[in-house]
Write an enzyme that holds these catalytic residues in place. Structure first.
Site, short mmCIF file in Angstrom:
data_model
loop_
_atom_site.label_atom_id
_atom_site.label_comp_id
_atom_site.label_asym_id
_atom_site.label_seq_id
_atom_site.Cartn_x
_atom_site.Cartn_y
_atom_site.Cartn_z
CG ASP A 177 -2.07 -1.00 0.93
OD1 ASP A 177 -1.84 -2.20 1.16
OD2 ASP A 177 -3.12 -0.58 0.42
C1 LIG Z 1 -2.34 -4.48 -5.66
S1 LIG Z 1 -3.11 -4.29 -4.15
C2 LIG Z 1 -1.83 -3.96 -2.98
C3 LIG Z 1 -2.36 -3.72 -1.61
O1 LIG Z 1 -3.26 -2.66 -1.65
C4 LIG Z 1 -2.99 -4.98 -1.04
O2 LIG Z 1 -2.00 -5.93 -0.80
C5 LIG Z 1 -3.71 -4.64 0.22
O3 LIG Z 1 -3.14 -4.59 1.28
C6 LIG Z 1 -5.14 -4.27 0.08
O4 LIG Z 1 -5.73 -3.90 1.28
P1 LIG Z 1 -7.26 -3.52 1.29
O5 LIG Z 1 -7.56 -3.16 2.71
O6 LIG Z 1 -8.00 -4.71 0.80
O7 LIG Z 1 -7.42 -2.30 0.38
#
Ligand SMILES: CSC[C@@H](O)[C@@H](O)C(=O)COP(=O)(O)O
Length: 354
Positions: free
Chosen positions: A249
């Site tokens: 993220d």
């Molecule tokens: C290509 S998505 C990368 C990250 O955003 C993913 O691994 C993740 O942690 C998503 O978290 P989320 O809470 O589902 O948005």
């Protein structure tokens, strides 16, 4: 080349997203007609995953701009665009992609304002084009991430015919414009007939692994096994994993990486089982303004995501909860490298203009 699932549909100013809260039971698309719709869909996690958050945010603004009458001046246009982007950035705090996309659009606005040869209508058209390009750019980046990652993992396991990979959360077509980041690497390994089995974790508490990644893997007939998060250590020992590949993220300048809660424990486990640990992310997930992981804002999610499954309470009433959405994996545990569309980097090799 096989088309992957499509979770974001955009055509001539019409935007629809697959409501991920309803998966895997139902594939329902919902319209996004304005930035407020996008903000709410992102906050409620109808769309999630760092790249998809930014793409839906940008496209929702493109939808609005296409319908907007040409403003009086470029200053008025740019002020409005910046206000809406600032608002979208507040939807979820940990993923950096929306923030960086907003900064890039604001920089474009400044250039367009300075260009005295350009009319307000032309400036509006350029901003729309810039916002709409996020969709195609992301797919191209993901395919490059897939190629670089598959190549690096194969090279580092040169003696093995087929590989066993563990992944966490959902980083596939549902989290991006298509193909995926960590899941894109897995797709590329599979396409090269190098994948024995992918082990996807359930990813409590929101279950992106069992609801979304498992859905994508079954849909694309990629050999896969679901494990609960609490089975990760046992699975690493039992099945002799060759690599763990996860998404991001936000990656800090030193390589510390925020990703879905549970990523850090997988990195610790990978180290003690001598398994390579990779982060796969577009370069736009790297925040060079943040020196290390301590400064990454970590989102706290509603306790109901832990205490309830759907509308049914599964935890004892009255219990206190802690529900961080993300954790930070220290750079030194990212032993395989950070896979981007520009290549694979050791965490200490990251630089803004690679
Ligand atoms: C290509 S998505 C990368 C990250 O955003 C993913 O691994 C993740 O942690 C998503 O978290 P989320 O809470 O589902 O948005």
């Amino acid at each position: 080349m096989m088309a992957t699932l499509q979770a974001i549909k955009y055509n001539d100013g019409q935007l629809e997203i697959l409501d991920q809260l309803l998966l895997p039971e139902s594939c329902t698309f919902i319209p996004i007609c304005k930035v407020e719709d996008a903000w709410a869909a992102i906050r409620e996690m109808k769309v999630r995953g760092a790249p998809a958050i930014a793409i839906v945010g940008c496209l929702s603004l493109a939808v609005e701009l296409r319908k907007l009458a040409v403003p009086e001046s470029k200053e008025e246009l740019c002020r409005m665009v910046k206000e809406k982007l600032d608002y979208l950035v507040t939807s979820r705090p940990t993923a950096v992609n929306m923030q960086l996309a907003a900064e890039s659009c604001v920089q474009l606005c400044a250039r367009l304002s300075d260009n005295t040869l350009l009319s307000v209508a032309e400036a509006k058209g350029d901003i729309v084009k810039h916002l709409e390009a996020t969709l195609a750019n992301d797919v191209a980046d993901n395919r490059a991430i897939g190629e670089h990652g598959a190549c690096d993992i194969t090279k580092k396991n040169a003696t093995k015919d087929k590989l066993r990979i563990m992944t966490h959360c959902n980083t596939g077509s549902l989290a991006t414009a298509g193909y995926g980041t960590a899941l894109g690497v897995i797709r590329s390994l599979h396409a090269a007939s190098k994948l024995d089995q992918v082990y996807c974790t359930e990813t409590r508490p929101y279950n992106q692994g069992s609801r979304l990644t498992a859905f994508e893997l079954v849909y694309e007939k990629i050999p896969a096994t679901l494990v609960c998060d609490s089975m990760a250590a046992a699975a690493m020992r039992e099945f002799k994993m060759d690599a763990v590949v996860v998404g991001a993220d936000r990656v800090a300048a030193n390589g510390d990486t925020a990703n879905k809660i549970g990523t850090y424990q997988l990195a610790v486990l990978a180290k003690s089982h001598d398994v390579l640990f990779y982060v796969a992310a577009p370069f736009s997930s790297i925040d060079f303004q943040i020196p290390n992981g301590h400064s990454i804002p970590i989102e706290e999610r509603p306790h109901s995501e832990m205490t309830h499954t759907g509308s049914t309470r599964t935890a004892a009433a009255g219990i206190n909860c802690w529900n961080p959405g993300f954790d930070v994996t220290p750079a030194e545990l990212i032993t395989g490298g950070i896979i981007t569309e520009k290549g694979v980097f050791k965490p200490d090799q990251l630089a803004p203009h690679q």
